[in-house]
Scaffold this motif. Structure first.
Motif, mmCIF file in Angstrom:
data_model
loop_
_atom_site.group_PDB
_atom_site.id
_atom_site.type_symbol
_atom_site.label_atom_id
_atom_site.label_comp_id
_atom_site.label_asym_id
_atom_site.label_seq_id
_atom_site.Cartn_x
_atom_site.Cartn_y
_atom_site.Cartn_z
ATOM 1 N N VAL A 1 9.570 0.626 -19.320
ATOM 2 C CA VAL A 1 10.876 0.638 -18.658
ATOM 3 C C VAL A 1 10.927 1.752 -17.618
ATOM 4 O O VAL A 1 11.341 1.546 -16.465
ATOM 5 N N ALA A 2 10.473 2.932 -18.013
ATOM 6 C CA ALA A 2 10.501 4.080 -17.100
ATOM 7 C C ALA A 2 9.628 3.812 -15.870
ATOM 8 O O ALA A 2 10.005 4.159 -14.745
ATOM 9 N N ALA A 3 8.478 3.196 -16.108
ATOM 10 C CA ALA A 3 7.575 2.893 -14.991
ATOM 11 C C ALA A 3 8.248 1.932 -14.014
ATOM 12 O O ALA A 3 8.189 2.111 -12.794
ATOM 13 N N TRP A 4 8.909 0.927 -14.566
ATOM 14 C CA TRP A 4 9.585 -0.051 -13.696
ATOM 15 C C TRP A 4 10.665 0.624 -12.861
ATOM 16 O O TRP A 4 10.851 0.301 -11.690
ATOM 17 N N LYS A 5 11.347 1.592 -13.483
ATOM 18 C CA LYS A 5 12.389 2.313 -12.734
ATOM 19 C C LYS A 5 11.779 3.061 -11.553
ATOM 20 O O LYS A 5 12.361 3.080 -10.463
ATOM 21 N N VAL A 6 10.627 3.684 -11.770
ATOM 22 C CA VAL A 6 9.955 4.398 -10.677
ATOM 23 C C VAL A 6 9.577 3.399 -9.580
ATOM 24 O O VAL A 6 9.792 3.652 -8.390
ATOM 25 N N ILE A 7 9.046 2.253 -9.981
ATOM 26 C CA ILE A 7 8.624 1.240 -9.004
ATOM 27 C C ILE A 7 9.829 0.774 -8.182
ATOM 28 O O ILE A 7 9.790 0.728 -6.951
ATOM 29 N N ARG B 1 0.844 -1.200 0.000
ATOM 30 C CA ARG B 1 0.000 0.000 0.000
ATOM 31 C C ARG B 1 0.881 1.253 0.000
ATOM 32 O O ARG B 1 0.618 2.218 -0.721
ATOM 33 N N GLU B 2 1.918 1.189 0.826
ATOM 34 C CA GLU B 2 2.824 2.334 0.900
ATOM 35 C C GLU B 2 3.532 2.536 -0.446
ATOM 36 O O GLU B 2 3.655 3.657 -0.943
ATOM 37 N N LEU B 3 3.975 1.432 -1.016
ATOM 38 C CA LEU B 3 4.676 1.507 -2.307
ATOM 39 C C LEU B 3 3.773 2.132 -3.373
ATOM 40 O O LEU B 3 4.194 3.033 -4.115
ATOM 41 N N LEU B 4 2.525 1.698 -3.417
ATOM 42 C CA LEU B 4 1.603 2.226 -4.431
ATOM 43 C C LEU B 4 1.364 3.725 -4.223
ATOM 44 O O LEU B 4 1.380 4.512 -5.178
ATOM 45 N N ASP B 5 1.182 4.113 -2.969
ATOM 46 C CA ASP B 5 1.016 5.536 -2.662
ATOM 47 C C ASP B 5 2.209 6.345 -3.161
ATOM 48 O O ASP B 5 2.063 7.404 -3.759
ATOM 49 N N ARG B 6 3.376 5.832 -2.876
ATOM 50 C CA ARG B 6 4.605 6.528 -3.275
ATOM 51 C C ARG B 6 4.694 6.648 -4.794
ATOM 52 O O ARG B 6 5.008 7.705 -5.330
ATOM 53 N N GLY C 1 3.414 11.207 -9.559
ATOM 54 C CA GLY C 1 2.740 11.771 -10.725
ATOM 55 C C GLY C 1 3.311 11.217 -12.026
ATOM 56 O O GLY C 1 2.797 11.477 -13.100
ATOM 57 N N GLN C 2 4.366 10.418 -11.931
ATOM 58 C CA GLN C 2 5.010 9.912 -13.149
ATOM 59 C C GLN C 2 4.355 8.653 -13.691
ATOM 60 O O GLN C 2 4.488 8.333 -14.875
ATOM 61 N N VAL C 3 3.705 7.923 -12.809
ATOM 62 C CA VAL C 3 3.084 6.649 -13.179
ATOM 63 C C VAL C 3 1.767 6.568 -12.410
ATOM 64 O O VAL C 3 1.670 7.103 -11.312
ATOM 65 N N TYR C 4 0.769 5.935 -12.996
ATOM 66 C CA TYR C 4 -0.441 5.652 -12.218
ATOM 67 C C TYR C 4 -0.773 4.179 -12.363
ATOM 68 O O TYR C 4 -0.919 3.649 -13.460
ATOM 69 N N MET C 5 -0.813 3.501 -11.204
ATOM 70 C CA MET C 5 -1.191 2.089 -11.141
ATOM 71 C C MET C 5 -2.273 1.943 -10.080
ATOM 72 O O MET C 5 -2.441 2.817 -9.242
#
Lengths: 474, 474
Positions: free
Chosen positions: B453-459, B413-418, B423-427
C-alpha cells in the motif's frame, strides 16, 4: 545454533575423523518426503546429531591431514553471517554498490599482501574478482583466451587448432574446463613430470611440445602453471616457463590455489617471481587463509577480455552507472549472474588478524609440517618421496632394509587403510610418476603440534603391526 | 553479530532501499592496504555501519520490489551456520557422506513437492544436484547435450552445426553459456515474442525455425523453455513446444528459476505439465523458497550424461566407494571440484516450515501482487501491460486520456527515477516487444500488505507530480 556449534568444536576430537558409514546409510534412514507440517528446531537438531554426524568426515578435526585443509576462523564466520544477513545480489554495481566496491578493495589488499604488480590491481590497470572455485577462474579465463585467439585467426574451424598446456600434476579441473569450452581432448597437453623434475613441469619438455605444435600448424592458447600441485605441492618453474611462453601469443595462468596463501610471507614470495609477466593468477583463501568455502581470488591483467567474453546487457538490468561504464559489474567477470556479498568474509579475516598474524598462521602450519617431516626422517623404515613444500609431507613406508622383495605400494595401501580405519587420523594418498605415496597435509585450524605427534604415533603403530605380520610370514 | 543483525532487521525500514551513493564512494574511503596488526571487532562493525550501509541496496527491505526478491528465513540462516561450522568439502561421497546423501534426500523431497515424475528422482531413475546459480545448471547440461550430439554425428567441425533455441525473453545467461561452450553466436536462436504471445515463446515460430535449420543441414541441440521469465514472468507453453521438439533429438531444459517454487502449490503445478518429457529442469529456491543465495536445484533424467561430460578421476581423489560406482560423487555433476554442505539450508527450511506453510508463503506473496494489481487497475492513468503471473505486476503510467501526444516511455523512465530517488521504494523496469514497463515484484521476506500500500502511494504521488508538471506545460 551457536551453542550447538560451540559444543561440536569442543567435542570434535571424540568423533572418528573419516566417516565409517556405508553408502546409502542416510537415504534409508530419512523419510521419503518432506513433512507437511512444521517440525520443532530441537527435533531437527536432534536429527543432525543422530543422522548427520555419523556420516560426517570431519574436515575441521585437528587430526584431519587429508587432501588440503579447508581453514576457518571466527572472523570469517561472523563475516559470512553478515553476508547472509544482507543477502544482497551484487550482479551489477547499482544492485549493491558496497558489495562491488568492497570486493575491489579487498582484492587490491590481498594483491598488495602478495606483492603483485599494480598491473593486477584496480589501483593500477588490472583487477580481481572472487569466484567460488579455481575451476571457475580457469574456465572464465580460458573462454577469454579462446575468444581472443579465435578473433585473431582466419583459419577454418579454429577451435580444433587450439592447444593448451599444463603438467600431468595440474589439477584435473584444468582438463575438465578445457573440454567444457570445446578444446579437443587431443589438444590438451599434460606434460609428464618426473621424480627428477620434482614433479614440476619440465621447461625443456614444454619447449619441445609447443615448438612441435606450432610446426604442425596448431595454435598455442593457454599455459596453466601450478604453484603447489594437489598431489605433492610441486612448484612449476614459473620464470623459466615464461621465458619460453614469451615467444608465443599464449595466455599464462598461475594456479596457486593452495600455496598462494603462503606467498603473503616474504620468505615464500619468490615462488611467484615472474608473475608480472602472466595474464592471470588465482589463489583460494578457502584453503589456507581461514575464509571457509567458497572463496577463490582471481586477478587479471586485462579484465576487459573476460568482460568481452562473458558480458551481457539485458534490458531488465540496465541502469545509469553501468551504461556510463564508470563501474564494475561483476556479473561480467563470472559464470553466473547473481552473487553474494562475497568479500565480507575476507575483509573480516584480513582486519581481525592483520597481515602479521596471518603470516604467523602460515608459518606455524609449515613449522608443524617440518616437524612431522623430521619424525618421518627419524624412522629408517620410512622415507620422504617428494620435496616437502609448504605444509605438505609426502612419504611412504619402505622397510626394505628389514624385508626384501616386498611390494611397497600394496604395503602402503594397507597402511593407509589401517590408519584411516582407526578413525583417529585421516590421510590420503597419491601416485606421482608411478610412485605411490602417503600425503600428510598439516593445517586445519584446530591442529596443534600434539595432534601431529599423536598422528605420527598412530602411523608408527600401524606400521609396526604390518612389520610384525611380515616377520611372522617370513 | 547476532545482535547487530537483529538490529539491522529492526531498523531496515529507516534505510533508503536503493543506495544513493556515487561510484567510487568506498574505494576512496577505505585504506589502500590491509592492516598489519589486528583490529578489534567493534571497530570493524563500526565501519560496517559507517561505510558499508550507505552503499547497500537493501534487498531485504520490505519495500524492495525490484528484479525478483531473494528470500530468506531464520531456518536457512541457522542451516547455513551449521554448513559453515562443518566446512566439509563434499567433492566425492567419502569426503563427506552425509553431505552427499542429504543432498540426494532433499532433492528427492523437493522433486516430490513439485510432483516431478520419478524419472527425475534418485528413488527413480534420475537425480538432482544443488548448483550455485541457474547459469551453472544450464552450462553443465549444455555441455552434456553438446557432447552427446557431437558423439552422434560424423560431420566435420560439428560444433559449428549445432543450434540452440529459446525465446528473446530467456535469461541472458542462456546465450552466455552457449557462447562459453563454443556454440557460434549465429546459431543461437532467440525467437521473438510479442504482446500477442504474452511474451512467451510462440510454438509456431519455433516449429518454422527448427524446420528451416534442419533443412539447412544444421543440428538442433538444446531448447531452453522458461516458466516465469525475468522480464515479465511469462510462461513458455511447455507442452506445445514439446510436441514439436519431440520430432527431433534435442535436449529440452526447463528454466523455472523464479516461478518453479510456486509449483509446490497444486493450483500452479500445471505450469510444469509436460515436464515428464523434458531432459532437465532447474529451480532456484534462493529466489522464492527462503534459502538465501546460492541455491539452484537441477534435476536430470539422465545424470550420467553430465557425469560423462564433467567426470574426472585424479589419483588423489580415488577411493573404494567411488571406484565401486555405488555412490554419487557430486564433483562430476558440477563445474568445480570443492563444494559446501549445500543441502542443509534447504533441509532446515523444508522441515522448519513444512510443505503447507511454504505453500501459504507463496500464496501470500501472490495475493499481495494481485492486490497491487487491483490498485493499479483502479487508477485510470495506469495500465497493466503484461499478463500478471505469479507475484509480479508489469504496468505503466499512461495518462493519454488526459494528455495527448505524450511520450509514454520517457514519462515512465522519469516516474521510475523519481520513485527510486525517494529511497522509500525500489522498483526496476524492462522492455518487452518494444514496450517499456515498470516491474513490481512482491515477495521479500519482510514485505507485508501495508508495504505494498505504501509503495503504491509513493508511485501515485510521483505520478501526480508528473501530471501536474504536464498540466502546467500544456
Amino acid at each position: 545454533m551457536v551453542d550447538y556449534i560451540a559444543d561440536y568444536y569442543k567435542n570434535i576430537e571424540n568423533f572418528p575423523v573419516l566417516s565409517q558409514v556405508q553408502p546409502g546409510y542416510l537415504l534409508s534412514s530419512l523419510p521419503q518426503t518432506a513433512p507437511a507440517r512444521p517440525e520443532p528446531f530441537e527435533v531437527i537438531l536432534g536429527d543432525v546429531s543422530k543422522y548427520i554426524f555419523p556420516g560426517m568426515t570431519h574436515w575441521l578435526h585437528p587430526k584431519f591431514f587429508a587432501f588440503f585443509p579447508a581453514t576457518i576462523s571466527s572472523a570469517a564466520f561472523v563475516g559470512d553471517m553478515l553476508c547472509n544477513a544482507f543477502n544482497s545480489v551484487g550482479f551489477n554495481w547499482l544492485a549493491s554498490p558496497a558489495s562491488t566496491e568492497l570486493e575491489m578493495v579487498v582484492m587490491d589488499w590481498l594483491a598488495s599482501m602478495l606483492k603483485l604488480p599494480t598491473s593486477f590491481m584496480f589501483s593500477g590497470t588490472g583487477g580481481g574478482v572472487i569466484h567460488g572455485t579455481t575451476s571457475e577462474a580457469i574456465l572464465c579465463t580460458l573462454v577469454a583466451a579462446r575468444n581472443r585467439a579465435m578473433a585473431a585467426t582466419n583459419v577454418d574451424n579454429p577451435v580444433s587448432k587450439l592447444v593448451v598446456y599444463a603438467s600431468d600434476q595440474t589439477h584435473s579441473t584444468f582438463a575438465k574446463a578445457c573440454k567444457m569450452i570445446g578444446i579437443p581432448p587431443k589438444n590438451i597437453r599434460l606434460i609428464p613430470t618426473t621424480v627428477d623434475s620434482k614433479f614440476a613441469l619440465p621447461p625443456c619438455h614444454f619447449r619441445k611440445c609447443i615448438k612441435a605444435d606450432v610446426a604442425a600448424g596448431l595454435v598455442p592458447l593457454y599455459l596453466c602453471v601450478t604453484v603447489g600441485t594437489t598431489s605433492t605441492a610441486a612448484i612449476d618453474p614459473l620464470e623459466e616457463l615464461l621465458d619460453i611462453a614469451g615467444d608465443y601469443d599464449i595466455w599464462v595462468h598461475v594456479d596457486a590455489a593452495y600455496a598462494g596463501s603462503a606467498c603473503i610471507c616474504p620468505e615464500f614470495r619468490y615462488h611467484l617471481n615472474g608473475v608480472d609477466r602472466v595474464d592471470s593468477l588465482s589463489i583460494a583463501p578457502h584453503k589456507w587463509l581461514l575464509t571457509y568455502l567458497d572463496c577463490c581470488c582471481l586477478w587479471m591483467k586485462n579484465p576487459s577480455l573476460v568482460v568481452k567474453a562473458l558480458g551481457t546487457n539485458p534490458e531488465y538490468l540496465k541502469n545509469e552507472p553501468s551504461e556510463s561504464n564508470s563501474v564494475v559489474d561483476y556479473k561480467d567477470w563470472q559464470i553466473g549472474t547473481g552473487r553474494r556479498f562475497k568479500s565480507l568474509r575476507l575483509w573480516f579475516v584480513l582486519r581481525t588478524y592483520g597481515i602479521t598474524n596471518l603470516q604467523n598462521h602460515i608459518r606455524s602450519d609449515i613449522g608443524m609440517a617440518r616437524y612431522f617431516e623430521s619424525l618421518v626422517r627419524s624412522d629408517p623404515r620410512f622415507e620422504i618421496v617428494a620435496p616437502p613444500n609448504f605444509a605438505l609431507v609426502c612419504f611412504r613406508f619402505n622397510p626394505t632394509s628389514e624385508f626384501k622383495s616386498i611390494k611397497i605400494e600394496s604395503l602402503n595401501r594397507e597402511l593407509l587403510d589401517r590408519i584411516n580405519s582407526t578413525g583417529q587420523v585421516y590421510m590420503t594418498h597419491t601416485i606421482a610418476s608411478g610412485v605411490y605415496m602417503l600425503r600428510f597435509a598439516v593445517g586445519t585450524t584446530l591442529t596443534e603440534k600434539r595432534h601431529v605427534v599423536a598422528a605420527w604415533k598412530v602411523i608408527e603403530k600401524e606400521a609396526q603391526v604390518i612389520s610384525t605380520t611380515l616377520k611372522l610370514n617370513t
